[in-house]
Design an enzyme around this catalytic site. Structure first.
Site, PDB file in Angstrom:
ATOM      1  N   ASP A  78       0.864  -1.169   0.000  1.00  8.78           N
ATOM      2  CA  ASP A  78       0.000   0.000   0.000  1.00  8.78           C
ATOM      3  C   ASP A  78       0.910   1.231   0.000  1.00  8.78           C
ATOM      4  O   ASP A  78       2.087   1.144   0.358  1.00  8.78           O
ATOM      5  CB  ASP A  78      -0.879  -0.046   1.258  1.00  8.78           C
ATOM      6  CG  ASP A  78      -1.653   1.237   1.479  1.00  8.78           C
ATOM      7  OD1 ASP A  78      -2.332   1.683   0.536  1.00  8.78           O
ATOM      8  OD2 ASP A  78      -1.564   1.790   2.587  1.00  8.78           O
ATOM      9  N   ASP A  80      -0.191   5.068   0.970  1.00  8.96           N
ATOM     10  CA  ASP A  80      -0.421   6.064   2.018  1.00  8.96           C
ATOM     11  C   ASP A  80      -0.319   5.447   3.409  1.00  8.96           C
ATOM     12  O   ASP A  80      -1.001   4.457   3.715  1.00  8.96           O
ATOM     13  CB  ASP A  80      -1.782   6.722   1.834  1.00  8.96           C
ATOM     14  CG  ASP A  80      -1.873   7.493   0.530  1.00  8.96           C
ATOM     15  OD1 ASP A  80      -2.131   8.697   0.571  1.00  8.96           O
ATOM     16  OD2 ASP A  80      -1.656   6.882  -0.535  1.00  8.96           O
TER      17      ASP A  80
END
Length: 283
Positions: A78, A80
């Site tokens: 991922d 963020d």
């Protein structure tokens, strides 16, 4: 019996000794100044180990065997709050004076309280109407940094032939820059509609949600002939759970409780490259 990796910014020798006795370890190997490996550890003591590590601000991982990193095929991440230090959408909203409204929705989605990620993203992006591309550039240049250990983790993965996959519910403006910055193999995310250098508050095309993240990982693994046991996946929010479920090495990084509960491993105190201590790094 298992191997038990203990690591953290500051190792507590007394706690390590206590854990070694608790799990009836056959020996202790130093892996460097921030990590040790306990040999022949009793995995049945995991709840007690977890409590002691939490107290000492250390991370732990029980491993049946120490795999070679070169045997892995995919490192999926991922973006963020995992690969990077911010939630980009919240910082973009801050440029428009709307961070509080957007961050509230972001937090609820990350905790899993909002089940439909696509709906939550559409709601948040609507608040970004009127933000300029120059504002996006300011967020990237002034606020965004890779999280500690990111560069070393990615470089080690590439050195051992592991493909890197960045899959984000965020935006291509940032994922493409991170892809170039870290020489990542692949990156997928959402595209913000821009007209005359200004955001319209809409997303173009299909939204990259939790199902899409899992699909991108599965498709790359299939292309490489890799099974789940050859995949590492890292994330911090509920939107990452489906992706994490596709990898043997599912890592909750500074994650929300719902992710910590379901992921096999967690890094709450150590940097991203602490993952490397779980593997043999011979090329």
């Amino acid at each position: 019996m298992s191997h038990l990796i203990l690591q953290g910014p500051r190792l507590d020798g007394a706690i390590i000794e206590k854990i070694a006795a608790l799990v009836q370890a056959d020996g202790v190997q130093e892996l460097g100044p921030t990590a040790v490996r306990l040999l022949g550890a009793d995995v049945q003591q995991k709840p007690q180990v977890q409590a002691l590590c939490q107290e000492a601000r250390m991370d732990f991982a029980f491993l049946d065997q120490i795999d070679r990193l070169k045997e892995m095929r995919v490192l999926a991440m991922d973006m963020d709050s995992t690969l990077i230090n911010i939630e980009c959408i919240d910082e973009i909203a801050d440029m428009a004076g709307r961070k509080e409204q957007v961050a509230t929705i972001t937090e609820a989605a990350m905790r899993g309280e909002i089940k439909d990620f696509s709906e939550s993203l559409i709601r948040r992006v609507a608040f970004l109407e009127g933000v300029t591309v120059n504002d996006l550039a300011r967020v990237y240049e002034e606020r965004l940094q890779p999280n500690p250990g990111a560069e070393r983790l990615v470089a080690a993965a590439h050195a051992h032939g592991v493909k890197t996959l960045l899959v984000s519910g965020g935006f291509t403006f940032f994922t493409e820059r991170m892809k170039d910055r870290l020489s990542l193999s692949y990156a997928y995310s959402n595209t913000l509609e821009v007209v005359d250098g200004v955001l319209t508050g809409k997303v173009l095309g299909d939204i990259v949600d939790g199902q899409a993240k899992a699909r991108f990982l599965q498709e790359l693994a299939a292309e490489l002939g890799a099974g789940p046991e050859q995949c590492i996946a890292m994330g911090d929010g509920a939107n990452d759970l489906l992706m994490l479920a596709k990898a043997k090495y599912a890592v909750a990084y500074r994650a929300k409780p719902v992710v910590q509960e379901q992921a096999r491993f967690a890094l709450n105190h150590s940097p991203l490259d602490a993952v490397l201590n779980w593997f043999r790094l011979d090329v």
